[in-house]
Scaffold this active site. Structure first.
Site, PDB file in Angstrom:
ATOM      1  N   CYS A 366      -5.423   9.139   7.179  1.00  0.00           N
ATOM      2  CA  CYS A 366      -4.682  10.496   7.589  1.00  0.00           C
ATOM      3  C   CYS A 366      -3.777  10.615   6.543  1.00  0.00           C
ATOM      4  CB  CYS A 366      -4.272  10.729   8.910  1.00  0.00           C
ATOM      5  SG  CYS A 366      -5.691  10.937   9.973  1.00  0.00           S
ATOM      6  N   ASN A 367      -3.649  10.093   5.275  1.00  0.00           N
ATOM      7  CA  ASN A 367      -2.676  10.097   4.121  1.00  0.00           C
ATOM      8  C   ASN A 367      -3.357   9.815   2.740  1.00  0.00           C
ATOM      9  OD1 ASN A 367      -0.426   9.821   2.225  1.00  0.00           O
ATOM     10  ND2 ASN A 367       0.650   8.398   3.610  1.00  0.00           N
TER      11      ASN A 367
END
Length: 788
Positions: A366-367
């Site tokens: 999630c980055n």
């Protein structure tokens, strides 16, 4: 991972207490509310701040906290007369931060991504002097620690950006800072007393492992009045109309933003999480050093692993050399390579690790911004990969031979040195033939120190035990029989319902006739320990807080929440008395050896001050020690402690139940003096007076007693405590029912007073026999009684 002791403490708590929706006033609801408030203070204490500076708003997680900031920040949209707002964020940010730009875009606010390699601007280098007073609010968000690589970004940015020394982009205005601390606080201490960001979202499972689905937004109180909120859910409204557009929010910042019922059982679990964390580790600084030592060791070994042809076994994605825990967290990100240098897909590595009972995180975590930066994935590559069928979270790990993500390992306070070795052995076992497996472990890199904690946590067992204020030891307490007699009153015979009603009616029903006798003080009582027995005196000093030592102490449960007779009627059987000459409080109870507590504010040991909630009023307190806690736990048969209000407490006139308020109980003589004595004990007044007429005190605005002057704060609304026999601890419903019948809708009886210190040479001493001179409401003159 969550420790077993956390679950046991939590489930024991649920078995021993009844918790219900905090948006009510019943006993279980009040217990829930007070426990939640205590947890808020515990969270602030964990981050070295107080409720004077920050408010804890509970959310469903860090993502919900970030979404809330985007929704309520006072954005100035494009197209207005004043300069518009900007939302700036570091590209090495979690999806939930980047996603805030969806809300800002709907508000016509521009978003500006800032790459980690971009240097923040010095304001003086570009901003004209005439534009430096612009007040347009802007928001800059960055992570304290990258959840991709573990890189720690400077906390000094907070001060520099808020002060205007640095700017993310060239635009005039006032900058506020959102510090994404979710990854950082899982293994590092965050001092909000020094690094005062405006918004700090956190996720609790990253710290404790349990509970999940619970986070919080810590809001700097200085910006809280500027926040805008449109939606209101249950619990947030002080008042509203269903038929027209009228809504007035609660005053409390937390209650204003916590829509609906908070997950109160999960919040209660946090208290046990903090207890266990401190007990096992000794605090976040030790966790920081421990987890970094594991990461440093693992990184060093991984970086030295080579195939026989000299090719590296892994490709590490990092910004530091893992030499300093202040700039590097316990996260290692990498891809495994084959002997020819080609990446082995993270999905394959993950499946192999599972065979060794090792759980790793894979993908882009999630980055996407950090993933692109470290893996060299362009914007075009992301779009092409999507067209090829790859989406976030799937197992498509290679496209055209290039990785779409990587492997991440991270260490928490439960991790051990053996865990690190197990992981390294897995890498070696799957990448080297048997003839090669011994080579890496014979290298100097494998001979690193092994101080980090083994599986039995002996590393942390040497840490100082949990501080007395939070840990209740499970041990047997000596229960020596004692011949000590109770100090207040003697057992009274049980009254029948008719006698109770008659006695209450005689005291409570207003009289029409007036007498000519003066109003005088006939009894003075102290209650040194809240909800414990009274201590009667004939004269007593009065300070700014009220009667000295009155309700200075209280008993709290294992969650630090004040226990009253509503929850524990046996408290009335505990008899505290004050000896001013010896400067001690002596505590007695039947069957127990007496115990004494010093009246000195600081007994020589450094008092750990923390906040608690008493009758919905915030007070600062400190713990009275293990010996006293053991005495109370033995007598009450439940884990509890004695705590005392700290000397720097403030007198808050907005709370009528605060320390320093004196309750007056009026008395008329009856044929049965013992029943009157019992009534006085049940109503637990500080001052008992005789007066010509019942309830005339409810018309008073203030009173003078000798050199003392007291302001009338309001009537005392009676609760279930008057139904408890103060000699036996038994309950009887008749008292409250009779008072309710006598007084109608309100169960008021007596008034609250607050001392108003006078500049006088007279000593501030309250004495039995003193005359009471009242001033009526809406009257400027004191009404003197008629003398006959």
């Amino acid at each position: 991972l969550f420790p077993e002791s956390l679950l046991k403490a939590f489930t024991d708590d649920l078995r021993n207490n009844v918790y219900s929706n905090p948006h009510s006033q019943n006993i279980s609801s009040k217990l829930t509310y007070d426990t939640i408030e205590h947890v808020r203070y515990r969270i602030l204490q964990h981050f070295n701040t107080t409720s004077e500076d920050y408010t804890v708003i509970f959310t469903s997680g860090c993502t919900a906290a970030l979404k809330l900031v985007a929704e309520v920040f006072p954005w100035v949209p494009e197209g207005t007369k004043q300069p518009s707002s900007r939302f700036c964020y570091l590209t090495d940010s979690h999806t939930s931060v980047v996603g805030m730009r969806g809300i800002t875009a709907s508000m016509n606010v521009l978003s500006v991504p800032v790459k980690p390699k971009d240097k923040l601007l010095l304001e003086k280098d570009w901003l004209p002097a005439e534009e430096r007073n612009c007040t347009t609010p802007h928001l800059f968000s960055y992570p304290a620690q990258s959840n991709f690589s573990g890189t720690k970004y400077p906390l000094s940015w907070i001060r520099d950006i808020k002060s205007g020394k640095l700017c993310p982009v060239k635009i005039p205005g006032k900058w506020f800072v959102l510090l994404d601390a979710a990854s950082y606080v899982s293994s590092s201490p965050l001092d909000l007393g020094v690094h005062q960001a405006d918004f700090i979202p956190i996720s609790f499972y990253k710290i404790f492992g349990f509970p999940t689905g619970l986070g919080a937004l810590l809001v700097n109180n200085r910006i809280a009045p500027l926040l805008r909120k449109t939606y209101f859910g249950g619990g947030t409204a002080a008042a509203y109309l269903a038929g027209q557009d009228f809504y007035f929010p609660k005053n409390s910042i937390a209650e204003r933003f916590e829509d609906g019922t908070v997950s109160f059982l999960d919040i209660i679990a946090l208290k046990h999480g903090f207890d266990v964390l401190e007990k096992l580790t000794g605090g976040m600084e030790k966790i920081k050093q421990h987890t970094f030592a594991l990461a440093h060791y693992t990184y060093t070994v991984l970086s030295t692993l080579k195939y026989a042809n000299g090719a590296p076994v892994v490709r590490l994605y990092n910004d530091t050399d893992f030499s300093n825990p202040d700039v590097q967290g316990p996260i290692i990100n990498f891809n495994v390579l084959d002997e020819s240098g080609e990446v082995i897909g993270f999905s394959q590595v993950e499946k192999m690790a599972s065979l060794y009972n090792i759980h790793v995180r894979t993908g882009c975590f999630c980055n996407t911004g950090a993933c692109q930066m470290h893996l060299g994935i362009s914007d075009e590559d992301i779009q092409k990969n999507l067209q090829a069928g790859h989406v976030c979270g799937d197992d498509i790990d290679l496209i055209d031979g290039r990785p779409t993500g990587s492997v991440r390992i991270s260490f928490g306070y439960m991790s051990s040195f053996e865990d690190a070795q197990t992981f390294l052995k897995f890498i070696i076992a799957t990448r080297f033939s048997k003839s090669d497996t011994e080579i890496p472990f014979q290298s100097s890199a494998m001979q690193l120190a092994t101080e980090p904690a083994p599986d039995d946590h002996s590393y942390f067992n040497s840490i100082n035990k949990l501080s007395p204020r939070t840990h209740i030891a499970d041990k047997e307490h000596r229960n020596s029989p004692s011949g000590t007699e109770m100090t207040v009153g003697c057992p009274s015979p049980k009254s029948e319902s008719e006698n109770i009603r008659a006695a209450l009616s005689e005291v409570a029903v207003p009289k029409i006739t007036r007498g000519g006798k003066p109003i005088t003080v006939i009894n003075i009582y102290l209650y040194p320990i809240k909800s414990c027995s009274a201590f009667e005196v004939t004269e007593w000093p009065v300070g700014n807080q009220g009667l000295m030592y009155d309700r200075n102490w209280m008993v709290v449960n294992q969650n630090g929440v004040c226990i009253t007779q509503k929850q524990e009627p046996k408290l009335c059987l505990i008899n505290p008395s004050i000896n001013l000459k010896q400067k001690i409080m002596v505590i007695q109870a039947e069957g127990m050896d007496p115990i004494s507590v010093s009246l000195e504010e600081n007994t020589g040991k450094e008092a750990v001050i923390y906040e608690s909630k008493v009758c919905s009023h915030r007070v600062k307190t400190y713990d009275c020690g293990e010996r006293t806690a053991g005495w109370f736990s033995t007598f009450l048969g439940r884990p509890c402690r004695l705590i005392r209000q700290s000397p720097d407490r403030k007198n808050d006139t907005q709370h009528k139940n605060t320390k320093g308020l004196l309750s007056i109980l009026k008395k008329k003589k009856l044929k049965e003096p013992l029943e009157i004595e019992e009534l006085i004990r049940r109503f637990r007044a500080n001052i008992v007076i005789s007066a010509p007429e019942s309830f005339e005190e409810e018309e008073w605005a203030e009173i003078s007693i000798g050199s003392l002057r007291f302001q009338v704060v309001g009537p005392c609304t009676r609760c279930q405590v008057i139904c408890i026999d103060q000699q036996s601890g038994e309950r009887n419903k008749e008292f409250l029912q009779s008072l309710s019948a006598a007084r109608g809708k309100k169960t008021n009886f007596g008034i609250y007073l607050m001392n108003q210190p006078l500049c006088s040479s007279f000593p501030d001493i309250l004495s039995v026999g003193s005359e009471v001179l009242p001033m009526l409401k809406e009257n400027t003159e004191i009404q003197h009684p008629t003398f006959i």
